[in-house]
Design an enzyme around this catalytic site. Structure first.
Site, mmCIF file in Angstrom:
data_model
loop_
_atom_site.group_PDB
_atom_site.id
_atom_site.type_symbol
_atom_site.label_atom_id
_atom_site.label_comp_id
_atom_site.label_asym_id
_atom_site.label_seq_id
_atom_site.Cartn_x
_atom_site.Cartn_y
_atom_site.Cartn_z
ATOM 1 N N GLU A 150 -3.603 13.212 -3.187
ATOM 2 C CA GLU A 150 -4.554 12.746 -2.196
ATOM 3 C C GLU A 150 -4.152 13.230 -0.804
ATOM 4 O OE1 GLU A 150 -6.617 8.910 -4.026
ATOM 5 O OE2 GLU A 150 -4.656 8.454 -3.184
ATOM 6 N N CYS B 89 -2.986 13.568 6.915
ATOM 7 C CA CYS B 89 -1.813 13.100 6.179
ATOM 8 C C CYS B 89 -1.798 13.826 4.843
ATOM 9 C CB CYS B 89 -1.933 11.590 5.998
ATOM 10 S SG CYS B 89 -0.597 10.892 5.030
ATOM 11 N N CYS C 14 5.970 10.549 -7.083
ATOM 12 C CA CYS C 14 7.214 10.462 -6.308
ATOM 13 C C CYS C 14 8.284 9.840 -7.188
ATOM 14 C CB CYS C 14 6.981 9.580 -5.078
ATOM 15 S SG CYS C 14 8.331 9.611 -3.891
ATOM 16 N N CYS D 54 10.199 3.289 -4.156
ATOM 17 C CA CYS D 54 10.294 2.259 -3.116
ATOM 18 C C CYS D 54 9.415 1.094 -3.584
ATOM 19 C CB CYS D 54 9.813 2.808 -1.773
ATOM 20 S SG CYS D 54 10.829 4.178 -1.197
ATOM 21 N N CYS E 248 5.723 0.593 -2.373
ATOM 22 C CA CYS E 248 4.842 1.771 -2.300
ATOM 23 C C CYS E 248 4.140 2.011 -3.626
ATOM 24 C CB CYS E 248 5.656 2.996 -1.898
ATOM 25 S SG CYS E 248 4.655 4.487 -1.783
ATOM 26 N N CYS F 81 -1.397 3.768 4.346
ATOM 27 C CA CYS F 81 -0.014 4.098 3.980
ATOM 28 C C CYS F 81 0.371 3.420 2.690
ATOM 29 C CB CYS F 81 0.976 3.596 5.015
ATOM 30 S SG CYS F 81 0.694 4.154 6.648
HETATM 31 N N1 SAH Z 1 8.557 9.829 1.045
HETATM 32 C C1 SAH Z 1 8.306 9.859 2.452
HETATM 33 C C2 SAH Z 1 6.840 10.048 2.842
HETATM 34 C C3 SAH Z 1 5.790 9.229 2.136
HETATM 35 S S1 SAH Z 1 5.484 7.578 2.556
HETATM 36 C C4 SAH Z 1 8.869 8.628 3.105
HETATM 37 O O1 SAH Z 1 9.328 7.743 2.410
HETATM 38 O O2 SAH Z 1 8.887 8.566 4.324
HETATM 39 C C5 SAH Z 1 4.811 7.434 4.162
HETATM 40 C C6 SAH Z 1 5.109 6.070 4.800
HETATM 41 O O3 SAH Z 1 4.312 4.998 4.247
HETATM 42 C C7 SAH Z 1 6.555 5.657 4.581
HETATM 43 O O4 SAH Z 1 7.090 5.122 5.751
HETATM 44 C C8 SAH Z 1 6.411 4.597 3.530
HETATM 45 O O5 SAH Z 1 7.533 3.804 3.454
HETATM 46 C C9 SAH Z 1 5.157 3.889 3.993
HETATM 47 N N2 SAH Z 1 4.572 3.005 2.970
HETATM 48 C C10 SAH Z 1 4.677 3.117 1.641
HETATM 49 N N3 SAH Z 1 4.014 2.131 1.021
HETATM 50 C C11 SAH Z 1 3.462 1.360 1.980
HETATM 51 C C12 SAH Z 1 2.615 0.220 1.970
HETATM 52 N N4 SAH Z 1 2.209 -0.305 0.831
HETATM 53 N N5 SAH Z 1 2.224 -0.288 3.148
HETATM 54 C C13 SAH Z 1 2.614 0.284 4.306
HETATM 55 N N6 SAH Z 1 3.379 1.384 4.384
HETATM 56 C C14 SAH Z 1 3.821 1.914 3.236
#
Ligand code: SAH
Length: 371
Positions: free
Chosen positions: A96, A109, A116, A120, A123, A347
């Protein structure tokens, strides 16, 4: 014979391809400059459009090469103007890409991997098994898809009318686990005679792959964002499992030493606001304490929920209290407004239905850390 795509090649690779198609070696630079201009400044999708190139050569190019875009599976527009595309690069290979228009900028973005490996906990992408790294071509193609849809190629367009002004590598995947392709793609995007996105307007976000951070500054030279999310190791171990490998101290030391970092080129620290988990005032104080001395911006991100998510977003009042501590320490307006939530474009909400393919082998390969 299947056609070779010319999208996303470096200038040298492009010149080599054209030479192989019959361009005289001494004309290779000139011809590749022309083709480059057509692809990135004008958004050409066929060789017929390249009117300053002879018909014979255009025919030879069309027999070998393609400028075809990835298949657009869905294109959605949020009520706030955010757009999201689900792109398919091959069977089961989907990512996406999101465009977020603002008054003073338009941010695209983009994704660096299908899925991935980082898992996390907050996420959505992390719940999807990794399929594979995107090629440089597939990364650049995301910018072309957006520029196609927005009629936003730079040729003849005053800078102030550009729609895509910034790129963030904050879509699906961990860009520093796909370093070479991300580096090459950013070189293409930031080429002054091509897509013309300055490296100061390209931000790479990492969960903290410490051994690659210096190399990012040296070889890519873009802006850096770090997904910090917690200031205590025991909590960060849980939220961002990569922390078990690289602790907060090591991560922050790498940030302090990031090549080119200065007050004019600050590192962005992302901090997702999770109710009752990382949003206490004590954590806010520890956050500013730990970041002291690093030229930093802090981005508080209200948690965007997804089906089955194990967390809730902090209450607004708590986010404001947390932000007050951060503001008092000298960081300006840090809360990121959620955009495109209605189309699951915010995000951490990105997830494609790509099927797990050869996942175990790929996973092992990708997790093998570069020296
Ligand atoms: N792998 C990279 C880039 C992808 S995530 C990284 O971790 O930075 C982009 C951003 O969105 C990151 O800061 C991630 O932690 C955040 N993110 C992921 N899931 C989220 C959620 N459910 N709500 C808000 N931010 C989130």
């Amino acid at each position: 014979m299947s056609l070779t795509s010319l999208i996303g090649l470096t200038r040298t690779q492009l010149a080599d391809e054209l030479t192989a198609a019959g361009v005289e070696p001494k004309a290779a630079r000139m011809r590749s400059g022309q083709v480059w201009h057509w692809i990135y400044q004008r958004g050409a999708t066929s060789f017929d459009e390249m009117t300053n190139i002879s018909k014979t050569l255009r025919t030879a190019f069309a027999e070998r090469f393609t400028l075809e875009r990835p298949e657009i599976v869905t294109a959605q527009i949020s009520e706030d103007g955010t757009r999201k595309w689900l792109l398919r690069f091959g069977p089961g290979i989907e990512v996406e890409t999101v465009f977020i228009p603002d008054e003073d900028r338009g941010t695209l973005c983009i994704s660096s991997q299908v899925g991935c490996t980082l898992t996390c906990r907050f996420c959505h992408t992390g719940t999807q098994k990794l399929v594979r790294n995107l090629t440089a071509q597939e990364i650049v193609a995301q910018v072309l898809v957006a520029r196609d849809a927005l009629a936003d190629y730079p040729a003849g367009k005053p800078t102030e009318l550009r729609k895509v002004t910034n790129v963030v590598m904050m879509g699906m995947g961990e860009p520093l686990y796909n370093f070479d392709n991300v580096r090459d793609a950013i070189a293409v995007m930031s080429d002054g005679e091509g897509l013309t996105l300055s490296k100061r307007r390209i931000t790479l976000s990492t969960a903290g792959v410490v051994p690659m951070i210096q190399k990012t500054g040296e070889e890519i030279g873009c802006m850096l964002a770090v997904s910090l999310h917690a200031v205590r190791d025991e909590l960060r171990d849980e939220l961002v499992p990569l922390n078990r490998k690289y602790k907060i101290d090591e991560l922050l030391a790498a940030c302090r030493a990031y090549p080119g970092v200065s007050n004019a080129r600050r590192i962005t620290f992302e901090y997702v606001m999770l109710k009752g988990v990382n949003d206490s005032i004590a954590d806010a104080k520890l956050l500013v304490k730990r970041l002291a001395g690093i030229p930093a911006k802090i981005n508080l991100i209200p948690f965007n929920a997804w089906p089955g998510a194990p967390y809730e977003c902090s209450d607004w009042a708590q986010i404001e209290k947390f932000a007050d501590v951060v503001n008092a320490a000298g960081y300006a307006s840090p809360v990121r407004t959620p955009r495109g939530r209605d189309i699951m474009a915010a995000c951490g909400q990105l997830k494609s239905e790509s099927i797990k393919q050869r996942a175990s082998a790929k996973l092992a390969e990708l997790q093998r850390m570069p020296a």
